[in-house]
Design a protein around this motif. Structure first.
Motif, PDB file in Angstrom:
ATOM      1  N   ALA A  63      24.372  -5.761  46.439  1.00  0.00           N
ATOM      2  CA  ALA A  63      25.407  -5.261  47.347  1.00  0.00           C
ATOM      3  C   ALA A  63      25.136  -5.726  48.768  1.00  0.00           C
ATOM      4  CB  ALA A  63      25.447  -3.733  47.283  1.00  0.00           C
ATOM      5  N   THR A  64      23.864  -5.711  49.161  1.00  0.00           N
ATOM      6  CA  THR A  64      23.492  -6.224  50.482  1.00  0.00           C
ATOM      7  C   THR A  64      23.811  -7.706  50.591  1.00  0.00           C
ATOM      8  OG1 THR A  64      21.686  -4.611  50.521  1.00  0.00           O
ATOM      9  CG2 THR A  64      21.606  -6.392  52.133  1.00  0.00           C
ATOM     10  N   LEU A  65      23.542  -8.440  49.529  1.00  0.00           N
ATOM     11  CA  LEU A  65      23.794  -9.883  49.530  1.00  0.00           C
ATOM     12  C   LEU A  65      25.271 -10.178  49.732  1.00  0.00           C
ATOM     13  CD1 LEU A  65      22.834 -12.799  49.043  1.00  0.00           C
ATOM     14  CD2 LEU A  65      23.056 -12.369  46.594  1.00  0.00           C
ATOM     15  N   SER A  66      26.124  -9.480  49.003  1.00  0.00           N
ATOM     16  CA  SER A  66      27.567  -9.725  49.110  1.00  0.00           C
ATOM     17  C   SER A  66      28.090  -9.380  50.498  1.00  0.00           C
ATOM     18  CB  SER A  66      28.303  -8.901  48.047  1.00  0.00           C
ATOM     19  OG  SER A  66      29.690  -9.087  48.145  1.00  0.00           O
ATOM     20  N   ALA A  99      28.592   1.451  54.476  1.00  0.00           N
ATOM     21  CA  ALA A  99      29.164   1.429  53.131  1.00  0.00           C
ATOM     22  C   ALA A  99      28.174   0.875  52.123  1.00  0.00           C
ATOM     23  CB  ALA A  99      30.449   0.595  53.130  1.00  0.00           C
ATOM     24  N   VAL A 100      27.354  -0.100  52.543  1.00  0.00           N
ATOM     25  CA  VAL A 100      26.333  -0.648  51.647  1.00  0.00           C
ATOM     26  C   VAL A 100      25.337   0.430  51.258  1.00  0.00           C
ATOM     27  CG1 VAL A 100      24.338  -2.200  51.567  1.00  0.00           C
ATOM     28  CG2 VAL A 100      26.533  -3.041  52.372  1.00  0.00           C
ATOM     29  N   TYR A 101      24.892   1.227  52.222  1.00  0.00           N
ATOM     30  CA  TYR A 101      23.914   2.266  51.903  1.00  0.00           C
ATOM     31  C   TYR A 101      24.521   3.345  51.011  1.00  0.00           C
ATOM     32  CZ  TYR A 101      20.009   0.641  54.716  1.00  0.00           C
ATOM     33  OH  TYR A 101      18.944  -0.082  55.189  1.00  0.00           O
ATOM     34  N   VAL A 102      25.808   3.591  51.142  1.00  0.00           N
ATOM     35  CA  VAL A 102      26.460   4.514  50.207  1.00  0.00           C
ATOM     36  C   VAL A 102      26.407   3.938  48.789  1.00  0.00           C
ATOM     37  CG1 VAL A 102      28.658   5.559  49.556  1.00  0.00           C
ATOM     38  CG2 VAL A 102      27.951   5.544  51.949  1.00  0.00           C
ATOM     39  N   SER A 103      26.713   2.644  48.661  1.00  0.00           N
ATOM     40  CA  SER A 103      26.664   2.015  47.338  1.00  0.00           C
ATOM     41  C   SER A 103      25.233   1.980  46.796  1.00  0.00           C
ATOM     42  CB  SER A 103      27.244   0.599  47.413  1.00  0.00           C
ATOM     43  OG  SER A 103      26.409  -0.258  48.170  1.00  0.00           O
ATOM     44  N   LEU A 104      24.234   1.815  47.680  1.00  0.00           N
ATOM     45  CA  LEU A 104      22.844   1.832  47.228  1.00  0.00           C
ATOM     46  C   LEU A 104      22.480   3.201  46.652  1.00  0.00           C
ATOM     47  CD1 LEU A 104      20.921  -0.138  50.025  1.00  0.00           C
ATOM     48  CD2 LEU A 104      21.928  -0.983  47.905  1.00  0.00           C
ATOM     49  N   ALA A 105      22.952   4.263  47.294  1.00  0.00           N
ATOM     50  CA  ALA A 105      22.692   5.603  46.767  1.00  0.00           C
ATOM     51  C   ALA A 105      23.363   5.798  45.416  1.00  0.00           C
ATOM     52  CB  ALA A 105      23.175   6.656  47.766  1.00  0.00           C
ATOM     53  N   MET A 106      24.587   5.285  45.265  1.00  0.00           N
ATOM     54  CA  MET A 106      25.282   5.393  43.984  1.00  0.00           C
ATOM     55  C   MET A 106      24.531   4.637  42.902  1.00  0.00           C
ATOM     56  SD  MET A 106      29.347   5.206  44.924  1.00  0.00           S
ATOM     57  CE  MET A 106      29.269   3.601  45.688  1.00  0.00           C
ATOM     58  N   GLU A 107      24.085   3.410  43.209  1.00  0.00           N
ATOM     59  CA  GLU A 107      23.319   2.642  42.240  1.00  0.00           C
ATOM     60  C   GLU A 107      22.023   3.346  41.885  1.00  0.00           C
ATOM     61  OE1 GLU A 107      23.105  -1.796  42.518  1.00  0.00           O
ATOM     62  OE2 GLU A 107      24.049  -1.453  44.460  1.00  0.00           O
ATOM     63  N   PRO A 125      34.976  -7.656  48.519  1.00  0.00           N
ATOM     64  CA  PRO A 125      35.703  -7.061  47.384  1.00  0.00           C
ATOM     65  C   PRO A 125      35.176  -5.709  46.942  1.00  0.00           C
ATOM     66  CG  PRO A 125      35.354  -9.404  47.024  1.00  0.00           C
ATOM     67  CD  PRO A 125      34.591  -9.050  48.253  1.00  0.00           C
ATOM     68  N   PHE A 126      33.859  -5.545  46.857  1.00  0.00           N
ATOM     69  CA  PHE A 126      33.367  -4.276  46.315  1.00  0.00           C
ATOM     70  C   PHE A 126      33.532  -3.132  47.324  1.00  0.00           C
ATOM     71  CE2 PHE A 126      29.442  -5.035  48.673  1.00  0.00           C
ATOM     72  CZ  PHE A 126      28.968  -3.750  48.919  1.00  0.00           C
ATOM     73  N   LEU A 127      33.543  -3.448  48.624  1.00  0.00           N
ATOM     74  CA  LEU A 127      33.740  -2.399  49.621  1.00  0.00           C
ATOM     75  C   LEU A 127      35.175  -1.898  49.617  1.00  0.00           C
ATOM     76  CD1 LEU A 127      31.693  -3.635  52.720  1.00  0.00           C
ATOM     77  CD2 LEU A 127      31.068  -1.921  51.022  1.00  0.00           C
ATOM     78  N   VAL A 128      36.146  -2.804  49.618  1.00  0.00           N
ATOM     79  CA  VAL A 128      37.538  -2.371  49.684  1.00  0.00           C
ATOM     80  C   VAL A 128      37.963  -1.704  48.379  1.00  0.00           C
ATOM     81  CG1 VAL A 128      38.421  -4.636  48.959  1.00  0.00           C
ATOM     82  CG2 VAL A 128      39.874  -3.101  50.300  1.00  0.00           C
ATOM     83  N   SER A 129      37.521  -2.227  47.237  1.00  0.00           N
ATOM     84  CA  SER A 129      37.884  -1.601  45.959  1.00  0.00           C
ATOM     85  C   SER A 129      37.196  -0.251  45.797  1.00  0.00           C
ATOM     86  CB  SER A 129      37.523  -2.525  44.797  1.00  0.00           C
ATOM     87  OG  SER A 129      36.137  -2.799  44.780  1.00  0.00           O
ATOM     88  N   GLY A 130      35.920  -0.160  46.211  1.00  0.00           N
ATOM     89  CA  GLY A 130      35.231   1.124  46.132  1.00  0.00           C
ATOM     90  C   GLY A 130      35.855   2.158  47.050  1.00  0.00           C
ATOM     91  N   LEU A 131      36.304   1.743  48.226  1.00  0.00           N
ATOM     92  CA  LEU A 131      36.949   2.670  49.156  1.00  0.00           C
ATOM     93  C   LEU A 131      38.261   3.193  48.587  1.00  0.00           C
ATOM     94  CD1 LEU A 131      36.851   3.943  51.989  1.00  0.00           C
ATOM     95  CD2 LEU A 131      38.067   1.927  52.842  1.00  0.00           C
TER      96      LEU A 131
END
Length: 618
Positions: A171-174, A391-399, A572-578
């Protein structure tokens, strides 16, 4: 022997030590007398059983014959190896072998992000090799923290107490790629335009520093406050805060509907932005096949055997690496199956080296021994990156929540209850602190990896001693600088063939998470809306880049906000996740009886005149 027989048919091994411990209280188990510890260590290092044990090492190295798996055969009398729990007695050789498998299984995922970062920013070989070494060392250190499970206060912990290793999140890479593109677009990073309109990006190590966030001496004197806390450092506190939110609330805000969407889009976007372009020869400027310039050929005109992007030679090298992964899965031993990605890299590099595609300069320039802070970066805040990194750190917590659950399942510990919730809390907290420390280590945010769950499932070894050996191997790989030089010399097509498979496994994990949904009409509606933005953004990435062109003469703060919104909408993953997050919160839930999934069973009325057409409700 099939993998199925290994993971399901083997009865659990209960050692005398575990029986003895089961009759004691938890407080007594933690208080080993010094004399007893010395005796146990002496017995382990001086006896054959302490070194080798009774593990079936032949099974671990025995190749598979897939054409025999489907035949009917009598039940095997020989079973697979026993299961080793978190704190059970583990032979030294088995602990080292399992730790090496864990390290090799995650190695490809660890070296890929720094290599892609270096290629994107056109960094020199010496700096790129250091980034790989720093990533390996940081992963080894922070993985030890995750495995520790240190009690802080009341029911709050640091770490999971499982074999949960960390690495640079994809997620950080993207997101970083979108941030780097914005930096080149607004002039933060240098670029040149040729007469024919070809844009060539120059080296920009400062961009890497802005994503991390640390003080640069010159910048400190000018902006003493902002320099002390940078982009990643600031945003890491958000995940630390999330770790103290009750787990049930986090699961309600981030259900599988949201997390699965995010993971699918992460894998899909990385395949398109990195995997396939590298397979064709490179993801840098040569992918546009310019008519002239330094990147007229891939990876550049100074390479040993440069070719135009998409040449059959490049496609063949990547395909060879990809097929090697498949063949290893078919015929390889359990040990090789755990490191099939490394096997693909090795086979591709051997053929590429024999054909003259490998440039050994990175190996020559890499130091024999290195460590953290050998190289430093002008690390400071890039304001437009703050919102995307949050938003990346939110996705990291979800992962992290999903990965910890999977690790607990394969480790045969409880996946419900107060203890399990404390493991998730400790893992998310360690993830946030790891993001803070990784910036100090000059490494992009590190988060929990899921690759090791397959190693635990196949080898039946969930022991933390093996995890500590894994951390030791990772730190060793990072300290030996020549190893990073070898990784950096991997040709782009070989790396692309392997990472395409690696990124596809990420997308597959997202599909698996989405399968936990009931797929009611409401679920399908949320997914359709989320994928509308995510897939559309993936196919046409420039759609939101001109969103604020009509705003004339915005001030610096307003322009920073525009850039931040553009980065979020262009990832893509930020806008779709939002979109999935918002719709999942505002749309009312449906009862099972209200679902409109009706399957009409069409019956031949002439053949069966008494039977009526009926509806079957799912």
């Amino acid at each position: 022997m099939s993998i199925h027989s290994v993971t399901t048919d083997q009865p659990e091994k209960v050692s005398p030590l575990s029986l003895e411990q089961s009759s004691t209280t938890p407080s007594v188990k933690r208080q080993w007398a010094v004399g007893d510890r010395v005796k146990r260590i002496q017995r382990k290092v001086t006896t054959k059983h302490g070194w080798i044990g009774d593990y079936d090492y032949a099974w671990l190295c025995m190749p598979t014959t897939p054409w025999r798996l489907g035949r009917s055969r009598p039940k095997q009398t020989k079973t697979g190896p026993p299961f080793y729990a978190l704190d059970s007695e583990l032979p030294i050789l088995l602990a080292a072998a399992s730790g090496l498998q864990h390290a090799l299984a995650m190695l490809a995922g660890l070296i890929t992000p720094p290599i892609i970062f270096a290629n994107t920013l056109s960094l020199d070989a010496e700096t790129s090799a250091y980034m790989i070494s720093a990533s390996l060392i940081g992963c080894g250190i922070l993985s030890l923290v995750q495995m520790s499970r240190i009690r802080l206060f009341r029911n709050y912990y640091l770490g999971t107490g499982l074999i949960t290793v960390v690495g640079t999140s994809f997620a950080t890479l993207s997101t970083a790629n979108a941030i780097f593109n914005a930096m080149y677009a607004d002039g933060t990073c240098p670029s040149t335009v040729a007469a024919d309109g070809t844009v060539t990006r120059g080296p920009c190590p400062d961009a890497y520093g802005m994503v991390l966030g640390q003080g640069d001496p010159t910048y400190i004197r000018t902006y003493p406050t902002d320099s002390l806390i940078g982009t990643s450092l600031i945003c890491s506190f958000f995940e630390i805060f999330m770790s103290f939110v009750p787990i049930r609330i986090l699961k309600r805000i981030f259900p599988p509907m949201v997390t699965g969407t995010v993971i699918v889009m992460i894998g899909a976007s990385l395949i398109g932005s990195s995997g396939i372009p590298n397979w064709g020869g490179g993801s840098n400027d040569c992918a546009g096949r310019p008519a002239s310039g330094f990147f007229e050929l891939c990876p550049n005109i100074a390479a040993p055997r440069p070719l135009p992007w998409g040449s059959p030679e490049f496609i063949g090298l990547g395909f060879l690496s990809f097929v090697s992964i498949i063949l290893t899965e078919l015929f390889g031993s359990p040990f090789l199956k755990n490191i099939s990605v490394i096997v693909g890299l090795a086979v591709g590099c051997i053929v590429a080296g024999a054909a003259g595609y490998i440039d050994g300069s990175s190996i020559k320039t890499a130091p024999a021994i290195t460590f953290l802070w050998v190289h430093t970066f002008k690390i400071r805040v890039y304001a437009p990156a703050i919102l995307p990194m949050l938003a990346v750190y939110v996705s990291l917590a979800m992962e992290a929540i999903g990965d910890i659950t999977a690790s607990a399942e394969v480790s045969r510990v409880a996946v419900v209850g107060e203890e399990f919730d404390s493991r998730i809390q400790g893992g998310v907290l360690s993830d946030g602190i790891g993001g803070f420390l990784s910036a100090l280590f000059t490494v992009t945010p590190l988060s929990i990896f899921a690759q090791n769950n397959g190693v635990i499932a196949i080898t039946r070894c969930a022991n933390r001693t093996a995890g500590r050996f894994c951390c030791m191997f990772l730190i060793l790989f990072g300290v030996l600088g020549k190893i990073s030089g070898v990784f950096l010399a991997i040709p782009n097509p070989v790396l692309g063939g392997v990472t395409t498979f690696l990124f596809a496994t990420v997308a597959t994990s997202g599909v698996r998470v989405l399968s936990y949904n009931r797929f009611t009409r409401r679920d399908r509606f949320v997914l359709a809306a989320a994928f509308s933005f995510g897939i559309g953004d993936l196919l046409v990435p420039e759609i939101f880049t001109h969103l604020f062109d009509g705003v004339s003469h915005p001030n610096k703060g307003l322009q920073g906000l525009f850039d931040s919104i553009t980065i979020v909408l262009s990832t893509p993953f930020l806008v779709s996740g939002l979109v999935a997050l918002i719709l999942n919160l505002i749309l009312p839930q449906e009862d099972a009886d209200d679902d409109d999934d009706v399957v009409e069973e069409i019956v031949d009325v002439e053949a069966q005149p008494q039977v009526k057409v009926k509806e079957v409700h799912i």
